[in-house]
Motif scaffolding. Structure first.
Motif, short mmCIF file in Angstrom:
data_model
loop_
_atom_site.label_atom_id
_atom_site.label_comp_id
_atom_site.label_asym_id
_atom_site.label_seq_id
_atom_site.Cartn_x
_atom_site.Cartn_y
_atom_site.Cartn_z
N UNK A 2 65.11 -40.29 -87.12
CA UNK A 2 64.59 -39.20 -87.94
C UNK A 2 65.50 -37.98 -87.85
N UNK A 3 65.61 -37.24 -88.94
CA UNK A 3 66.33 -35.96 -88.92
C UNK A 3 65.38 -34.91 -89.50
N UNK A 4 65.21 -33.82 -88.77
CA UNK A 4 64.30 -32.78 -89.28
C UNK A 4 64.95 -31.42 -89.13
N UNK A 5 64.83 -30.60 -90.17
CA UNK A 5 65.35 -29.24 -90.09
C UNK A 5 64.39 -28.36 -89.32
N UNK A 6 64.90 -27.53 -88.41
CA UNK A 6 64.01 -26.68 -87.61
C UNK A 6 64.25 -25.22 -87.96
N UNK A 7 63.22 -24.45 -87.82
CA UNK A 7 63.32 -23.01 -88.08
C UNK A 7 62.87 -22.25 -86.85
N UNK A 8 63.73 -21.44 -86.30
CA UNK A 8 63.31 -20.57 -85.20
C UNK A 8 64.27 -19.39 -85.12
N UNK A 9 63.85 -18.34 -84.49
CA UNK A 9 64.71 -17.17 -84.37
C UNK A 9 64.14 -16.18 -83.38
N UNK A 10 64.92 -15.16 -83.09
CA UNK A 10 64.47 -14.16 -82.12
C UNK A 10 64.10 -12.87 -82.82
N UNK A 11 63.11 -12.21 -82.27
CA UNK A 11 62.79 -10.89 -82.78
C UNK A 11 62.69 -9.95 -81.58
N UNK A 12 63.43 -8.84 -81.66
CA UNK A 12 63.41 -7.88 -80.55
C UNK A 12 62.22 -6.96 -80.70
N UNK A 13 61.39 -6.93 -79.66
CA UNK A 13 60.22 -6.06 -79.70
C UNK A 13 60.48 -4.84 -78.84
N UNK A 14 60.70 -3.66 -79.49
CA UNK A 14 61.06 -2.46 -78.72
C UNK A 14 59.97 -2.04 -77.74
N UNK A 15 58.70 -2.31 -78.11
CA UNK A 15 57.61 -1.90 -77.23
C UNK A 15 57.67 -2.63 -75.89
#
Ligand SMILES: Nc1ncnc2c1ncn2[C@@H]1O[C@H](COP(=O)(O)OP(=O)(O)OP(=O)(O)O)[C@@H](O)[C@H]1O
Ligand SMILES: [Mg+2]
Lengths: 378, 223, 330
Positions: free
Chosen positions: A93-106
């Protein structure tokens, strides 16, 4: 009860009485012993728990992850690559993945936004890691809002927290829906963060990785085994470092034990002489002394181990966090999942009790073979 | 029953402080009798007692117990033999501090594998017999000289030995207490035990307890 | 190179063990030359006192030996995921050439140390040290074994390459394999079952006879020894199949895993303790010394009880697994 066992009982009784009579001196040794066991058990318990966390983290990971490199930097992958790789032999199987980082200033930390391949949350909802929930004081149906790629507030409703099978794995995690993900990051349609490849036979993983590179020279391929080994190496290195520092302490303790066992006071020599003169055999005195050491070891080991356990699993291991965990600056509270296992206990006993026994054996034997006839004169 | 055949004992052989304490003693001890070793301080009485009781190994010569050569016995079996045959009363009581009188008395029987209750019963009976029953729980260092000596005798009797060796049994006691201890030793004799004493206290030789006197001087027996 | 706590613990314990037993081995050489019970002199007494230290060290070595063996097998099992193709302890042990030799020296060391302790126990009962020479002679064998074991363990752990491709148990005990493992696996179950039952029954019968009549102790010792390979063969040939409930899975190591109810952790300790005690009983009956006329048979009886419990328990457990299994074989 047979004679042999009665004899051991009597020797144990005498050993206990003997230790009680020299309480002050034995207490010092007991405290030093407990401290050594506490520190070494702590490092081992903590390291093993982290290792287990990492393993849990990788348990659901695909055999291979394919990334795209542009000018040596991680770049987004066009959906077309999926078809290119799906035809490879051995790939199930081949699957595209979606993920990323978000910087939380708090929080002052990076959060990971992740789109699960199955059972994704509904649009507008989010599932969050337990550490994040704790830090932000969030529960079900609370609303979590971040600024999106255009600087506008983007609200998520908390649909639940992730269960704590593994803290490291999902501590800083936010599971979101694909639509929300693309909207939040202004992520282009038809692109993915990376691709997950499933390979049927573990022995073919390397072959497949080579073939991926043949077809797509701009790709970078990371195998699960390789990641496991990287984690493992990082932990081993850190744990090894701490253990080698502690081995110096262990050596010092063994020397102390040796010194205590060999530096018999005149009073003790006299007492052993009396025992032998009134009919105790060398083997009896030896056994009695070994019981003394055995009981001390047992109590100190249990005390040290239990303290270490409480320190690691209930007090968040303040003594080791900085060195062992290393990567995570996020969470002041980081509760590891406790576990007791026999092999670990046996290893710890080997590492802590054995040096004591080894250091005291010869002095104890020397004491037991003292000549009895000195007792006849003072 | 015990025979010394040309026994020598040299302390620290081959070293600077080498000392020949016993220089060729042959002696036979008869069963059931009271034998006393007499001689000035430093003459070798204690050393001789040690040799007779298997506590000290001869440098040369043989020691026989009931015709069996025990000087060549392994340490382990010599100890077991000693435990079952001899009861020692040492010159300096030699009780263990911070251990109760009862525990001290029970000590020689502990590694024999007999049951705790049985040993305890016998120890209490012995203490009763020697008038120490009310002191059983007292730490041994609190005892007076006479009491300590009686506790030491009780300890020597716990394994019911055939032979009692008592080194200067009256040396730390005034004459009343000495009489008392000698009376106790007399009772042991009546029980059919063999007694070997060492002493330079004239009282010991006056009360009619001693049946045979062996005079020791500079490590040899003088007639 | 894998230096996790169990590996460190094993290396430390085996190095210490080697150090202790090398010392004891050198002492054994010295003792065999100098021992003279008739002397009673200072040198003889000093020698005698040293024997106390020697027996304490060997006893400690045995106390270490069994947990170390268990820890080694457990560690090998736990490391399997790091080697490509490994499914159980076999894969880890086969990850380099040192694994199995290390395991074998540990096993041999355990049985030898057990035999030594039996001799030592008897020797301590006789007033004239009747077994001192065979006892210290045996140490000349134990000491090099301990040294070899430590060296092999060091080599094994130092030489472990995490990424190495290794073989799984199927390649040792499966239909495509070669060697003893395959031959055992290929034994027809219809034959293997009654054959093992016969060996087991004979061993227990001779033990029962010895306990009841006091005769045939040495035969029991020999049979207990022979029962060990038979039992291991039985595990590979059929017991494993019933536990896994698969007609072709013969591996004796997968039994240690949690999925199979830790069956191996019940079966093997019973088998090894039973075998050591049984052989020890034979040994205790076999020694001839005047001073041991009572002590020999007494020790042999106690050991025989332990052996009956161990070997009997192993067999019952094995038959229990066969009986409870859902697998049906010819
Ligand atoms: N361990 C030893 N090392 C060296 N010399 C010793 C040792 N033990 C005893 N001696 C010496 O041997 C001699 C005999 O000692 P022993 O104690 O037998 O004498 P004793 O007759 O019992 O004297 P006392 O009446 O004072 O008790 C003494 O001169 C003593 O100094
Ligand atoms: Mg004296």
């Amino acid at each position: 009860m047979t004679g042999g066992w009665r004899r051991q009982r009597a020797l144990i009784d005498f050993a206990v009485a003997n230790m009680a009579r020299r309480r002050g001196r034995n207490l010092g040794l007991f405290l030093a012993y407990t401290l050594v066991v506490f520190l070494i058990s702590g490092v081992v318990l903590y390291g093993d728990a982290l290792r287990r966390e990492a393993r849990a983290l990788l348990a659901d990971a695909p055999e291979l992850v394919v990334q795209r490199l542009t000018a040596g930097r991680h770049d987004l992958i066009p959906a077309g690559w999926t078809e290119t790789l799906a035809g490879l032999r051995g790939v199930t199987a081949v699957q595209g993945r979606l993920w990323g980082y978000h910087y939380d200033p708090a929080l002052g930390a990076n959060l990971t936004l992740w789109v699960p391949l199955e059972d994704a949350p509904l649009p507008g909802q989010v599932q969050i890691g337990s550490a994040l929930a704790r830090e932000k004081g969030l529960g079900r149906d609370d609303v979590l809002s971040f600024r999106d790629a255009y600087g506008k507030p983007f609200p998520f409703a908390v649909a639940g927290t992730l269960e704590r099978q593994s803290e490291l794995a999902n501590a800083d995690l936010m599971l979101v829906n694909e639509k929300d993900f693309r909207a939040f990051f202004a992520f282009p349609q038809g692109m993915f963060t990376d691709l997950a490849l499933s390979v049927r036979n573990p022995r073919e993983v390397r072959k497949v990785a080579e073939k991926v590179l043949e077809r797509l020279p701009a790709a970078r391929v990371i195998s699960r085994e390789e990641m496991a080994r990287t984690y493992e190496a990082a932990f081993n290195w850190r744990q090894g470092l701490l253990l080698s520092v502690l081995s110096v302490l262990l050596l010092a303790f063994a020397l102390l034990a040796w010194d205590k066992a060999s530096g018999l006071s005149a009073e003790e020599r006299r007492e052993i002489g009396i025992l032998k003169a009134v009919g105790w055999e060398t083997g009896d005195v030896l056994a009695m002394k070994l019981w003394e050491g055995g009981l001390l070891s047992l109590t100190a080991f249990l005390a040290g181990y239990i303290l270490a356990w409480l320190h690691v699993f209930h007090a968040d291991a303040p003594l080791f966090t900085a060195v062992l965990k290393g990567w995570s600056v996020l969470y002041p509270r980081f509760a590891l999942v406790p576990e007791v296992n026999v092999a670990q206990l046996a290893s710890l006993a080997f590492l802590t009790v054995l040096p004591y026994v080894a250091a005291t054996l010869v002095p104890v034997w020397r004491a037991a073979t003292l000549d009895p006839d000195g007792v006849m004169r003072e | 029953m015990i025979e010394l055949l040309d026994v020598h004992k040299t302390f620290n052989p081959g070293r600077e402080n080498e000392y020949q304490a016993i220089r060729g003693v042959s002696l036979a001890i008869e069963a059931g009798k009271v034998t006393a070793l007499r001689g000035p301080s430093g003459s070798g009485k204690t050393t001789l007692l040690g040799l007779l009781g298997g506590l000290t190994r001869p440098t040369r010569g043989r020691v026989r117990l009931d015709g069996r050569d025990v000087s060549a016995l392994s340490e382990r079996f010599l100890t077991l033999l000693r435990r079952d045959t001899f009861g020692f009363v040492f010159q300096q009581f030699q009780l263990i501090r911070d251990l109760s009188v009862l525990d001290n008395v029970m000590l020689p029987a502990q590694p024999t594998g007999r049951s705790y209750a049985e040993i305890r019963r016998r120890a209490l009976a012995l203490l009763e017999d020697l008038g120490l029953a009310q002191r059983a729980a007292t730490p041994s260092q609190w005892l007076s000289g006479g009491e300590a000596q009686r506790a030491a005798i009780a300890r020597a009797l716990i394994n019911d030995p055939r032979v009692i060796l008592a080194d200067e049994p009256t040396s730390h006691l005034d004459s009343d207490l000495s009489q008392q201890i000698l009376a106790i030793l007399g009772r042991l004799r009546e029980q059919g035990r063999t007694l070997i004493l060492s002493s330079h206290d004239p009282l010991v030789f006056e009360v009619g307890l001693v049946e045979r006197v062996v005079t020791v001087k500079d490590g040899v027996i003088v007639p | 190179m894998i230096f996790q706590p169990p590996a460190l613990a094993l290396l430390f314990a085996s190095s210490l063990n080697a150090l202790m037993l090398t010392g004891v081995g050198l002492f054994a050489l010295y003792l065999l030359v100098r021992w003279n019970p008739a002397s009673g002199g200072e040198a003889q007494i000093a020698l005698e006192r040293r024997t106390h230290l020697a027996s304490t060290l060997v006893a400690l070595s045995l106390v270490l030996g069994l947990p170390a063996l268990a820890l080694f097998v457990h560690t090998a099992d736990a490391m399997a995921p790091f080697f490509i193709g490994a499914m159980c302890a076999i894969g880890s042990l086969k990850a380099n050439v040192w694994g199995f030799p290390a395991l074998y020296t540990m096993l041999a060391g355990f049985f030898l140390a057990a035999a030594w302790l039996v001799l030592n126990h008897l020797d301590n009962r006789g007033w004239d040290y009747p077994l001192i020479r065979p006892k210290y002679g045996l140490l000349l064998l134990l000491a090099p074994l301990a040294l070899a074991q430590a060296v092999l363990l060091w080599l094994y752990f130092l030489d472990l390459q995490p990424a190495v491709i290794t073989s799984c148990c199927g390649s040792l005990f499966g239909p495509a394999a070669e060697g003893v493992g395959h031959d055992l696996a290929a034994l027809p179950v219809q034959w293997a079952r009654p054959a093992y039952g016969l060996v087991w029954g004979l061993t227990l019968a001779s033990g029962g006879l010895f306990l009841a009549r006091g005769r045939g102790g040495r035969v029991f010792g020999v049979l207990s020894g022979l029962h060990l390979p038979a039992a291991l063969a039985a595990v590979v040939a059929f017991v494993s199949l019933y536990i896994y409930e698969e007609p072709n899975h013969h591996c004796p190591f997968c039994l240690l895993q949690a999925e199979h109810g830790h069956a191996g952790w019940l079966l093997y300790p019973l088998l090894f303790l039973g075998t050591a005690a049984g052989v020890g009983a034979g040994l205790a009956m076999g020694v001839r010394a005047d001073s041991l006329q009572d002590a020999g048979p007494l020790a042999a009886r106690k050991l025989a009880w332990v052996a009956m419990a161990g070997i009997g328990g192993f067999g019952l457990l094995a038959w229990g697994y066969v009986w409870r299994s859902n697998l049906v074989l010819g």
